[in-house]
Design an enzyme around this catalytic site. Structure first.
Site, mmCIF file in Angstrom:
data_model
loop_
_atom_site.group_PDB
_atom_site.id
_atom_site.type_symbol
_atom_site.label_atom_id
_atom_site.label_comp_id
_atom_site.label_asym_id
_atom_site.label_seq_id
_atom_site.Cartn_x
_atom_site.Cartn_y
_atom_site.Cartn_z
ATOM 1 N N HIS A 143 71.154 35.625 39.127
ATOM 2 C CA HIS A 143 71.536 36.531 40.213
ATOM 3 C C HIS A 143 71.144 35.919 41.551
ATOM 4 O O HIS A 143 70.052 36.154 42.079
ATOM 5 C CB HIS A 143 70.874 37.906 40.042
ATOM 6 C CG HIS A 143 71.509 38.971 40.886
ATOM 7 N ND1 HIS A 143 72.089 40.100 40.357
ATOM 8 C CD2 HIS A 143 71.672 39.079 42.230
ATOM 9 C CE1 HIS A 143 72.564 40.856 41.326
ATOM 10 N NE2 HIS A 143 72.321 40.246 42.482
ATOM 11 N N HIS B 213 73.230 35.006 45.285
ATOM 12 C CA HIS B 213 74.462 35.010 46.071
ATOM 13 C C HIS B 213 74.569 33.751 46.928
ATOM 14 O O HIS B 213 73.564 33.209 47.388
ATOM 15 C CB HIS B 213 74.521 36.254 46.956
ATOM 16 C CG HIS B 213 74.700 37.514 46.182
ATOM 17 N ND1 HIS B 213 75.940 37.966 45.783
ATOM 18 C CD2 HIS B 213 73.802 38.412 45.708
ATOM 19 C CE1 HIS B 213 75.796 39.098 45.104
ATOM 20 N NE2 HIS B 213 74.507 39.380 45.048
ATOM 21 N N HIS C 258 77.654 44.405 39.694
ATOM 22 C CA HIS C 258 76.478 45.079 40.225
ATOM 23 C C HIS C 258 76.551 46.566 39.892
ATOM 24 O O HIS C 258 77.614 47.180 39.978
ATOM 25 C CB HIS C 258 76.416 44.950 41.747
ATOM 26 C CG HIS C 258 75.994 43.611 42.244
ATOM 27 N ND1 HIS C 258 76.547 42.434 41.803
ATOM 28 C CD2 HIS C 258 75.066 43.259 43.169
ATOM 29 C CE1 HIS C 258 75.977 41.420 42.438
ATOM 30 N NE2 HIS C 258 75.067 41.888 43.275
ATOM 31 N N GLU D 82 71.318 49.935 41.507
ATOM 32 C CA GLU D 82 70.225 49.653 42.445
ATOM 33 C C GLU D 82 70.213 50.754 43.509
ATOM 34 O O GLU D 82 69.320 51.590 43.526
ATOM 35 C CB GLU D 82 70.353 48.279 43.100
ATOM 36 C CG GLU D 82 69.137 47.988 44.001
ATOM 37 C CD GLU D 82 69.205 46.678 44.751
ATOM 38 O OE1 GLU D 82 68.131 46.090 44.976
ATOM 39 O OE2 GLU D 82 70.306 46.260 45.137
ATOM 40 N N ASP E 44 68.416 37.188 44.197
ATOM 41 C CA ASP E 44 69.456 37.924 44.910
ATOM 42 C C ASP E 44 69.826 37.236 46.224
ATOM 43 O O ASP E 44 70.736 36.421 46.265
ATOM 44 C CB ASP E 44 69.016 39.373 45.123
ATOM 45 C CG ASP E 44 70.178 40.317 45.376
ATOM 46 O OD1 ASP E 44 71.314 39.834 45.513
ATOM 47 O OD2 ASP E 44 69.961 41.538 45.427
ATOM 48 N N ASP E 45 69.128 37.566 47.312
ATOM 49 C CA ASP E 45 69.427 37.026 48.638
ATOM 50 C C ASP E 45 68.141 36.555 49.313
ATOM 51 O O ASP E 45 67.607 37.241 50.198
ATOM 52 C CB ASP E 45 70.102 38.093 49.512
ATOM 53 C CG ASP E 45 71.471 38.489 49.011
ATOM 54 O OD1 ASP E 45 72.339 37.603 48.887
ATOM 55 O OD2 ASP E 45 71.680 39.689 48.742
#
Length: 344
Positions: A14, A16, A201, A204, A282-283
């Protein structure tokens, strides 16, 4: 004895594309293209975020879009892939699935086909250079029309494979509160026929009902996040029965305001329920921490023993689309890490 978590073999499922940027690289790209960055991406980094309301999400998305606007040519795109592989390699990740929506970069390189081919080509180059193998996830956006998702699914299917430099999965990202999950079902059916894993996704910013929607319509192999399934024991049990891997991203959960502290992320609860979990960053660009920090948090904030940390690594490997031979090798590496009598 405390074993080195950087030495623990793992997969990263995961991450991006733009969100993987190093903050220093973003600043260099902004200078390269004569663009100005806000204070939150300069002296105030990492930014203070909270996306549980519309205003908070708007701020998060605005910062993300600002960063994405700094990626303006093929060299920029290749640099992102290469540096993501380098960073993963330094943290013990031997298989990376980087997620990209080529639509965002198409205007700068001649269309969505050249955009995805640049990413795939550099994924193969980065694999050879770093030793971390890189597969690609093509992701549609919930804020665009479902027909756009079908176009991307067909494009992804043309490059489907089971190794580095290929498309291995199809995802659906952006604000969970937007769009109708059921309307994206056709796109995921197209991707599935091409042999791609389903990795949308869900769960969350929204709770168990949104996870259920994904189960009902998108036939997920993995769920991006899925952490809110902990709020519904029956739903969580269904995820376990179906073997759906949860891509849990603790830094994201806290940065976006889903939980106030890392210790509140229900990681132990999910593990004890038998869920397959793959930790993800994630980011990192906006959340300020990469993959290794998620494992460190599991040890520090949840008191997980090395046996449990090894199981998290196994979950990431088993839930990946890495080639079978690599999965076997990595699982053996986890066993060796755990069997070590001194810190590697």
């Amino acid at each position: 004895m405390t074993r080195s978590l950087a030495a623990l073999p793992k997969a990263h499922l995961h991450l991006h594309f733009t969100g993987s940027l190093r903050i220093a690289t973003l600043r260099e790209l902004a200078d390269k293209h004569g663009l100005r960055l806000p204070a939150a991406l300069l002296q105030d980094w990492p930014p203070t975020l909270r996306a549980t309301d519309e205003r908070g999400w708007f701020r998060f998305q605005r910062l993300y879009d600002t960063a994405r606007a700094c990626v303006r040519d093929e060299a920029d795109m290749r640099r992102i892939v290469r540096e993501a592989a380098e960073d993963d390699a330094s943290e013990g990740s031997r298989w990376l699935e980087i997620q990209v929506d080529p639509t965002s970069y198409a205007p700068f390189v001649g269309g969505i086909t050249p955009a995805i081919e640049i990413v795939l080509d550099e994924a193969a180059v980065a694999t050879a250079a770093t030793g971390t193998q890189v597969g690609v996830i093509v992701a549609a956006s919930r804020i665009r029309h479902p027909l756009d998702a079908r176009t991307l699914a067909r494009l992804a299917g043309q490059y489907a494979g089971d190794g580095p430099g290929t498309v291995v999965a199809f995802g659906l990202s952006n604000d969970e509160r937007r769009g109708d999950t059921a309307q994206f079902e056709r796109a995921f059916q197209i991707a599935a026929r091409a042999g791609l894993a389903s990795v949308p996704h869900a769960g969350e910013l929204l709770g168990p009902s949104h996870v259920q929607d994904a189960l009902d319509h998108l036939a997920p192999d993995r769920l991006g996040h899925g952490v809110r399934a902990a709020e519904d024991p029956a739903l969580l049990a269904a995820l376990v029965r179906r073997g759906v891997t949860l891509e849990v991203c603790p830094a994201s959960n806290v940065a976006l305001g889903v939980y106030d502290e890392l210790s509140q992320v229900p990681l132990r609860q999910l593990l004890e329920a038998g869920a397959s979990i793959a930790l993800g960053a994630d980011d990192p660009l906006l959340f300020g921490s990469r993959l290794l920090a998620q494992y460190e948090s599991a040890r520090r904030d949840h008191g997980l023993a090395d046996e449990q940390l090894a199981e998290l690594a196994r979950g990431s490997i088993r839930g990946s689309r890495a080639p079978e031979g690599l999965r076997t090798e990595l699982l053996a590496g986890v066993d060796s890490w755990l069997a070590a009598t001194s810190s590697p």
